[in-house]
Write an enzyme that holds these catalytic residues in place. Structure first.
Site, mmCIF file in Angstrom:
data_model
loop_
_atom_site.group_PDB
_atom_site.id
_atom_site.type_symbol
_atom_site.label_atom_id
_atom_site.label_comp_id
_atom_site.label_asym_id
_atom_site.label_seq_id
_atom_site.Cartn_x
_atom_site.Cartn_y
_atom_site.Cartn_z
ATOM 1 N N ASN B 81 27.909 16.408 65.560
ATOM 2 C CA ASN B 81 29.108 15.710 64.546
ATOM 3 C C ASN B 81 29.872 14.569 65.341
ATOM 4 O O ASN B 81 30.751 14.111 64.823
ATOM 5 C CB ASN B 81 30.208 16.768 64.410
ATOM 6 C CG ASN B 81 29.705 17.872 63.739
ATOM 7 O OD1 ASN B 81 29.629 19.251 64.598
ATOM 8 N ND2 ASN B 81 29.061 18.002 62.810
ATOM 9 N N VAL B 88 33.851 10.028 65.597
ATOM 10 C CA VAL B 88 33.813 11.835 65.133
ATOM 11 C C VAL B 88 33.764 11.837 63.765
ATOM 12 O O VAL B 88 34.442 11.105 63.019
ATOM 13 C CB VAL B 88 35.224 12.097 65.736
ATOM 14 C CG1 VAL B 88 35.316 13.614 65.445
ATOM 15 C CG2 VAL B 88 35.407 11.994 67.362
ATOM 16 N N CYS B 89 32.979 12.809 63.311
ATOM 17 C CA CYS B 89 32.893 13.006 62.080
ATOM 18 C C CYS B 89 33.217 14.474 61.697
ATOM 19 O O CYS B 89 32.450 15.346 61.700
ATOM 20 C CB CYS B 89 31.290 12.947 61.685
ATOM 21 S SG CYS B 89 31.085 13.628 59.878
ATOM 22 N N ILE B 90 34.448 14.695 61.320
ATOM 23 C CA ILE B 90 35.166 16.001 60.869
ATOM 24 C C ILE B 90 35.781 15.731 59.479
ATOM 25 O O ILE B 90 36.486 14.783 59.345
ATOM 26 C CB ILE B 90 36.007 16.534 61.884
ATOM 27 C CG1 ILE B 90 37.016 15.699 62.302
ATOM 28 C CG2 ILE B 90 35.116 17.294 62.917
ATOM 29 C CD1 ILE B 90 37.832 16.625 63.408
#
Lengths: 665, 165
Positions: B81, B88-90
């Site tokens: 992720n 950051v990919c959240i």
């Protein structure tokens, strides 16, 4: 862009340029000096000089200095190259002055400031070049020099204004700016404003002689500069008042918004009028210059339109908010006794949302401008349910003003739709079907919407049913409407939030599938199921919020030295050093721990294998569990087994996560 | 806008300093610019990232609590992720409007009631449990799914690197 090309021109450094200027000026002075002295001694009869020099030439001994200076000045202003030297020197002085101001007020420039300055400079140069040669079409050298001088001064102040704007924006990012920095910047702004007044009177003076058009051109430029400088000053003042004010200033954002609006509109309209004037007055109608001006006009027009649109959206949001969300009473605020969740400041007055959450008026408004759900619990706020459907003013959704306006103006908008699936395929055809958004707005005609809804939902429902064949379809569908994701519905089922009723309903599953797609979703049932599902889905979020809030208040209560609490210093430098220390100690600790772990080698290996052996059987048991209901019902066998496995994996992951969370708790 | 954002960031900084959650330190890189933070995150225990201290940059927008900050790890981090460049990919970092992966519900996206602390805690849990459904780093997701041993090795190397060992 001209900017790119022009940036390649190698400009000499300021030092060499200044040196060059000084040398040039010195040689010009020397030349004038030689000229004057040689004239005085040889009494060369120059036609121009004779008349002035003949009489004082006799009284040379009585007033030698005065006459010499006058002679020098005379020579300097008549000889062509001396004049150019003087002009050059003036520019050099101006640049040096600019540099001095920059050193005094701004110190070192940041990279972005430099970039802005450069862009602004070349842009200004380009447009003024167009103006002088394209619009005014000046012929004589004298006129050119005059215009250039005017624009130089104007450009100088423009650049200073730009610089102060950038610097103000940067300073507003910092909580601890020394007072004298503000004083310096504000006094610079005041100086710019005063000079604007001076320039304005110059405009009037020249305008009286040169006519109304020239006056209009000059005054427009002057006004633009003054407006920009004034805007920065006003914003600055608001910012300073806000920073020095203890507690919250509720109306601050309103003031900021309206100053922004007025100044932006004023600047745009003045600029527009100025360009229009240029276009209409221009000596040559069909030229490159008029093309450039047309482009600029177009841009200004769109900017204006965009601003107005944004303001309409703002107005609507405010109106909507005031009509639908009442101000909370003092008891409610007291009972809540919490800070506003958006700005974390104390609430003295607040608005109450239907879901019971309180926010500051201004905070809520700025949030509603871009989204239409409650920030805390995510309840959709876009519409009031059935009883108030008569005055349907949907809120802005996702900040998309265009859509909102369309929506509002659409007289065919149907009323009371409780479940409307807004999906991305409206914008881009390949948008995944998952991205459905539940809102209560009426964006699309009902027919289209219901088709999308059922086809997508059916698809997702089938996926869920492949994993949980024992679940009744309507229940799954209802949950999917809320979660809009296969994974979450599966999780809901695993968590037991969604339970299969008596086995009798299993039989009617296929029948329901057909029924559901034809159904017009009756209002009452959808309302009830919606509410139920809503409460189910929002409860964990709320719980979490409550927990977090409790945590916060609890933590705030114990101000004493807790186990790992540290002090929050008032001074910025101390804070910085403390933060650095904490970081270093964390790194140091981690390093030590890592090394000790390493020395006790193998321990970590054992750990991981233990964890692995723990999870593997659980996965097997889980698969057995899911296999059981699957084998009992045979109607899902038609789908590919691979996909089934994928869904199982999903379910398994969700289950694992749950187990992990429980263990943590 | 920046005024209210500044106050809120100050409040958050204060809270994070007075009551830091375990394994998380965060604060502005430089007090001159309160909108640029650095965070140190300890790798969660019991995972392959255990023991590591991962530095990240948080960049806040001028209208901060209304729009989410951007987060970027400044160390190399091989994780499903996290984009190869460290972003950051959240879902919590995505504004309610945009949906880069195309399937998040708005409920899990950014809202002004979120905070730096909540973001960092979600990042910790993301480190603990990668979500390979919405892979930002496809390579990492593949390795995580198919070759866990290799993934752990890479993580181990990263941990050692961040500790400067």
């Amino acid at each position: 862009m001209p900017v790119v090309l022009l940036e390649r021109i190698p400009l000499p450094s300021l030092k060499t340029y200044t040196g060059f200027c000084v040398a040039l000026l010195a040689s010009a002075l020397f030349y004038a000096h030689r000229f004057v002295t040689s004239f005085e001694t040889d009494l060369v009869t120059n036609v121009q000089l004779f008349s002035t020099e003949s009489e004082p030439g006799i009284t040379n001994s009585s007033l030698p200095y005065d006459s010499y200076a006058w002679n020098m000045l005379f020579v300097m202003t008549t000889e062509a190259w001396c004049v150019w030297t003087l002009v050059n020197t003036a520019y050099c002085c101006l640049i040096l002055l600019g540099k001095l101001i920059q050193k005094l007020v701004f110190g070192d420039l940041r990279v972005s400031e430099q970039q802005h300055l450069k862009d602004k400079f070349w842009n200004f140069l380009f447009y003024k070049f167009i103006f002088i040669f394209g619009v005014m079409n000046v012929q004589t050298m004298e006129e050119v020099v005059m215009w250039v001088a005017w624009f130089t001064i104007l450009g100088f102040f423009h650049l200073l204004t730009q610089l102060s704007k950038d610097r103000f924006e940067y300073l507003s990012f910092s909580p601890s700016t020394p007072r004298f920095v503000h004083v310096k910047l504000l006094s610079l702004l005041m100086a710019i404003l005063l000079s604007c007044c001076g320039l304005m009177s110059l405009c009037v003076y020249i305008g009286l002689q040169a006519g109304i058009t020239i006056f209009a051109f000059m005054a427009a430029e002057c006004m633009l500069l003054a407006l920009r400088a004034f805007y920065v000053a006003v914003r600055y003042a608001i910012h300073l008042i806000d920073m020095n004010l203890e507690g919250i200033w509720e109306n601050r954002s309103i003031y900021v918004y309206f100053t922004e609006l007025t100044f932006e509109l004023a600047v745009l309209s003045v600029d527009f009028a100025h360009h229009l004037h240029m276009l209409l007055w221009g000596n040559i109608f069909l030229s490159m210059a008029s093309l450039v001006i047309c482009m600029q006009l177009r841009y200004l027009f769109y900017e204006f339109q965009r601003r107005i649109k944004r303001h309409k959206n703002y107005r609507r949001v405010v109106k909507n908010m005031e009509a639908r969300f009442p101000m909370a009473t003092q008891e409610e605020i007291k009972k809540n006794s919490d800070d506003c969740a958006i700005c974390w400041e104390k609430m003295e007055s607040a608005r109450k949302l239907p879901c019971g959450h309180l926010f500051h008026n201004s905070c809520l408004r700025s949030w509603l401008e871009q989204d239409t759900s409650c920030p805390t619990c995510r309840t959709t706020l876009s519409d009031r349910p059935a009883e108030d459907s008569a005055r349907n003013v949907p809120d802005g959704h996702g900040g998309d003003a265009d859509v909102n306006l369309q929506q509002q103006n659409n007289p065919n908008a149907q009323t009371t739709n409780h479940f409307f699936h807004f999906d991305g395929s409206r914008y881009v055809s390949w948008f995944p079907s998952f991205s459905v958004e539940v809102t209560h707005t009426q964006l699309l005609p009902r027919t289209r919407q219901s088709v999308q809804q059922t086809s997508q939902l059916d698809n997702m429902a089938r996926q869920v049913l492949q994993v949980f064949p024992h679940m009744p379809l309507n229940l799954v569908l209802d949950d999917l409407r809320e979660t809009r994701s296969v994974e979450f519905t599966i999780e809901n089922i695993l968590e037991g939030r969604l339970q299969a009723p008596l086995p009798g309903s299993l039989l009617s599953r296929n029948g329901l599938l057909v029924e559901e797609s034809d159904e017009e979703t009756p209002q009452v049932t959808s309302l009830i199921t919606g509410a139920a599902a809503m409460s189910a889905s929002s409860s964990p979020a709320e719980l979490h919020q409550n927990f977090a809030d409790d945590n916060q208040t609890e933590l705030r209560r114990d101000d004493g030295p807790a186990q790992f609490s540290s002090r929050f210093s008032k001074s910025a430098i101390e804070r910085e050093t403390m933060l650095q220390e904490r970081k270093n100690s964390m790194l140091e600790q981690a390093r030590r721990r890592y090394l000790t772990n390493q020395s006790a080698s193998g321990s970590s290996n054992i750990d991981t294998t233990a964890a692995g052996s723990e999870t593997v059987p659980s996965s097997e048991t889980w698969q057995q569990f899911t296999n059981d209901p699957d084998s009992s019902s045979n109607d899902t066998q038609t789908s590919s087994s691979e996909y089934l496995r994928y869904c199982r994996e999903l379910a398994f992951q969700a289950a694992q996560r749950r187990i992990h969370e429980q263990r943590n708790a | 806008m920046a005024g209210s954002a500044l106050k809120r960031l100050m409040a958050e900084y204060k809270q994070l300093t007075m009551n830091p959650p375990e394994g998380i330190i965060a604060g502005p890189v430089n007090e001159e610019n309160f909108f640029e933070w650095e965070a140190l995150i300890m790798g969660p225990e019991g995972t392959c990232f255990e023991g590591g201290v991962f530095p990240a940059r948080l960049t806040f927008p001028p209208d901060y609590p209304l729009s989410p900050p951007k987060m970027k790890f400044t160390c190399e981090l091989f994780h499903p992720n996290i984009y190869p460049d460290g972003r950051v990919c959240i879902s919590i970092l995505h504004a309610p409007g945009d949906d880069p992966m195309g399937y998040e519900t708005s409920a899990e996206r950014w809202s002004p009631v979120q905070s730096v602390e909540k973001i960092l805690l979600s990042v910790v849990s993301m480190l603990a449990e990668p979500n390979d459904e919405s892979a930002a780093n496809v390579d990492a997701a593949k390795t995580w799914r198919e070759d866990r041993k290799k993934f752990n090795e890479v993580a181990e190397r990263t941990v050692r690197k961040t500790l400067g060992l």
